[in-house]
Design a protein around this motif. Structure first.
Motif, PDB file in Angstrom:
ATOM      1  N   TYR A  57       4.237   4.767 -10.649  1.00  9.34           N
ATOM      2  CA  TYR A  57       4.658   3.352 -11.332  1.00  9.34           C
ATOM      3  C   TYR A  57       2.840   3.271 -10.688  1.00  9.34           C
ATOM      4  O   TYR A  57       1.901   4.066 -10.039  1.00  9.34           O
ATOM      5  N   GLU A  58       2.906   1.985 -11.238  1.00 10.15           N
ATOM      6  CA  GLU A  58       1.243   2.498 -11.942  1.00 10.15           C
ATOM      7  C   GLU A  58       1.528   0.583 -11.217  1.00 10.15           C
ATOM      8  O   GLU A  58       1.655  -0.320 -11.815  1.00 10.15           O
ATOM      9  N   ASP A  59      -0.283   0.296 -11.228  1.00 16.22           N
ATOM     10  CA  ASP A  59      -0.417  -1.136 -10.965  1.00 16.22           C
ATOM     11  C   ASP A  59      -2.198  -1.363 -10.536  1.00 16.22           C
ATOM     12  O   ASP A  59      -2.721  -0.191 -10.009  1.00 16.22           O
ATOM     13  N   PRO A  60      -2.341  -2.069 -11.151  1.00 16.21           N
ATOM     14  CA  PRO A  60      -3.872  -2.847 -11.206  1.00 16.21           C
ATOM     15  C   PRO A  60      -4.732  -3.012  -9.938  1.00 16.21           C
ATOM     16  O   PRO A  60      -3.568  -4.195  -9.678  1.00 16.21           O
ATOM     17  N   VAL A  61      -5.557  -3.090  -9.016  1.00 15.17           N
ATOM     18  CA  VAL A  61      -6.514  -3.410  -8.167  1.00 15.17           C
ATOM     19  C   VAL A  61      -6.721  -5.024  -8.905  1.00 15.17           C
ATOM     20  O   VAL A  61      -7.280  -5.266  -9.998  1.00 15.17           O
ATOM     21  N   SER A  62      -5.850  -6.023  -7.962  1.00 16.96           N
ATOM     22  CA  SER A  62      -6.532  -6.814  -8.155  1.00 16.96           C
ATOM     23  C   SER A  62      -7.484  -7.691  -8.073  1.00 16.96           C
ATOM     24  O   SER A  62      -9.012  -6.894  -7.781  1.00 16.96           O
ATOM     25  N   GLU A  63      -8.473  -8.666  -9.016  1.00 19.81           N
ATOM     26  CA  GLU A  63      -9.694  -8.576  -9.708  1.00 19.81           C
ATOM     27  C   GLU A  63     -10.373  -9.345  -8.290  1.00 19.81           C
ATOM     28  O   GLU A  63     -11.293  -9.682  -7.808  1.00 19.81           O
ATOM     29  N   SER A  64      -9.262 -10.337  -7.356  1.00 23.15           N
ATOM     30  CA  SER A  64      -9.785 -11.287  -6.631  1.00 23.15           C
ATOM     31  C   SER A  64      -9.356 -10.239  -5.454  1.00 23.15           C
ATOM     32  O   SER A  64      -9.674 -11.092  -4.342  1.00 23.15           O
ATOM     33  N   ALA A  65      -9.451  -8.987  -5.282  1.00 25.99           N
ATOM     34  CA  ALA A  65      -9.377  -8.214  -4.144  1.00 25.99           C
ATOM     35  C   ALA A  65      -9.825  -8.851  -3.009  1.00 25.99           C
ATOM     36  O   ALA A  65     -11.582  -8.429  -3.828  1.00 25.99           O
ATOM     37  N   ALA A  66     -10.547  -9.061  -2.030  1.00 25.63           N
ATOM     38  CA  ALA A  66     -11.620  -8.792  -0.928  1.00 25.63           C
ATOM     39  C   ALA A  66     -11.682  -7.127  -0.350  1.00 25.63           C
ATOM     40  O   ALA A  66     -10.812  -6.277  -0.632  1.00 25.63           O
ATOM     41  N   TYR A  67     -13.176  -7.036  -0.582  1.00 26.90           N
ATOM     42  CA  TYR A  67     -13.328  -5.508  -0.255  1.00 26.90           C
ATOM     43  C   TYR A  67     -13.569  -5.351   0.933  1.00 26.90           C
ATOM     44  O   TYR A  67     -13.903  -5.947   2.868  1.00 26.90           O
ATOM     45  N   THR A  68     -11.991  -4.170   1.752  1.00 25.68           N
ATOM     46  CA  THR A  68     -11.311  -4.259   2.798  1.00 25.68           C
ATOM     47  C   THR A  68     -10.642  -3.208   3.004  1.00 25.68           C
ATOM     48  O   THR A  68     -10.306  -2.247   1.553  1.00 25.68           O
ATOM     49  N   THR A  69     -10.075  -2.750   3.880  1.00 25.35           N
ATOM     50  CA  THR A  69      -9.094  -1.555   3.993  1.00 25.35           C
ATOM     51  C   THR A  69      -8.035  -2.198   3.924  1.00 25.35           C
ATOM     52  O   THR A  69      -7.321  -3.302   4.062  1.00 25.35           O
ATOM     53  N   TYR A  70      -6.754  -1.871   2.368  1.00 25.01           N
ATOM     54  CA  TYR A  70      -4.982  -2.279   2.581  1.00 25.01           C
ATOM     55  C   TYR A  70      -4.754  -1.654   3.084  1.00 25.01           C
ATOM     56  O   TYR A  70      -4.014  -0.563   2.678  1.00 25.01           O
ATOM     57  N   PRO A  71      -3.154  -1.567   4.053  1.00 22.55           N
ATOM     58  CA  PRO A  71      -2.224  -0.195   4.303  1.00 22.55           C
ATOM     59  C   PRO A  71      -1.483  -0.306   3.908  1.00 22.55           C
ATOM     60  O   PRO A  71      -1.045  -1.962   2.702  1.00 22.55           O
TER      61      PRO A  71
END
Length: 116
Positions: free
Chosen positions: A68-82
């Protein structure tokens, strides 16, 4: 295109290649380990990805690919995502009712991910 691969082992252990640090626009690939992976796993993706719907990877079905592939959103905040991954129990470690085991992982969206 830049990829980060999260390999799911039979034990449910998660291996990040090259690391769990990603940048906006990176593609995150979840795969079942082809040699020592479970027959299936359900990934509950981190909210930094474009799609956050759970996806089941299944080696036993031709209808569901084991990748499964999916891109990181261009609007994602700079932080850690569980995120979590559910895998079938390892036969050597039986569980009551044979329920799936849940493993925790995380992706770190950063302004300076490793150069690939």
């Amino acid at each position: 295109m830049t990829f980060v691969t999260v390999t799911i082992k039979k034990s449910g252990d998660l291996v990040y290649e090259p690391s769990n640090q990603v940048g906006r626009g990176y593609t995150v690939r979840f795969v079942l380990d082809p040699v020592n992976g479970p027959l299936w796993a359900t990934v509950h993706p981190p909210t930094c990805l474009v799609s956050t719907n759970p996806i089941t990877l299944d080696k036993t079905s031709s209808a569901t690919p084991p990748v499964y592939e999916d891109p990181v959103s261009e609007s994602a905040a700079y932080t850690t995502y569980p995120f979590t991954v559910k895998v079938p129990p390892v036969p050597e470690k039986p569980h009551l009712g044979g329920e799936a085991e849940t493993k925790n992982g995380n992706l770190d969206v950063t302004t300076d991910p490793p150069k690939l």
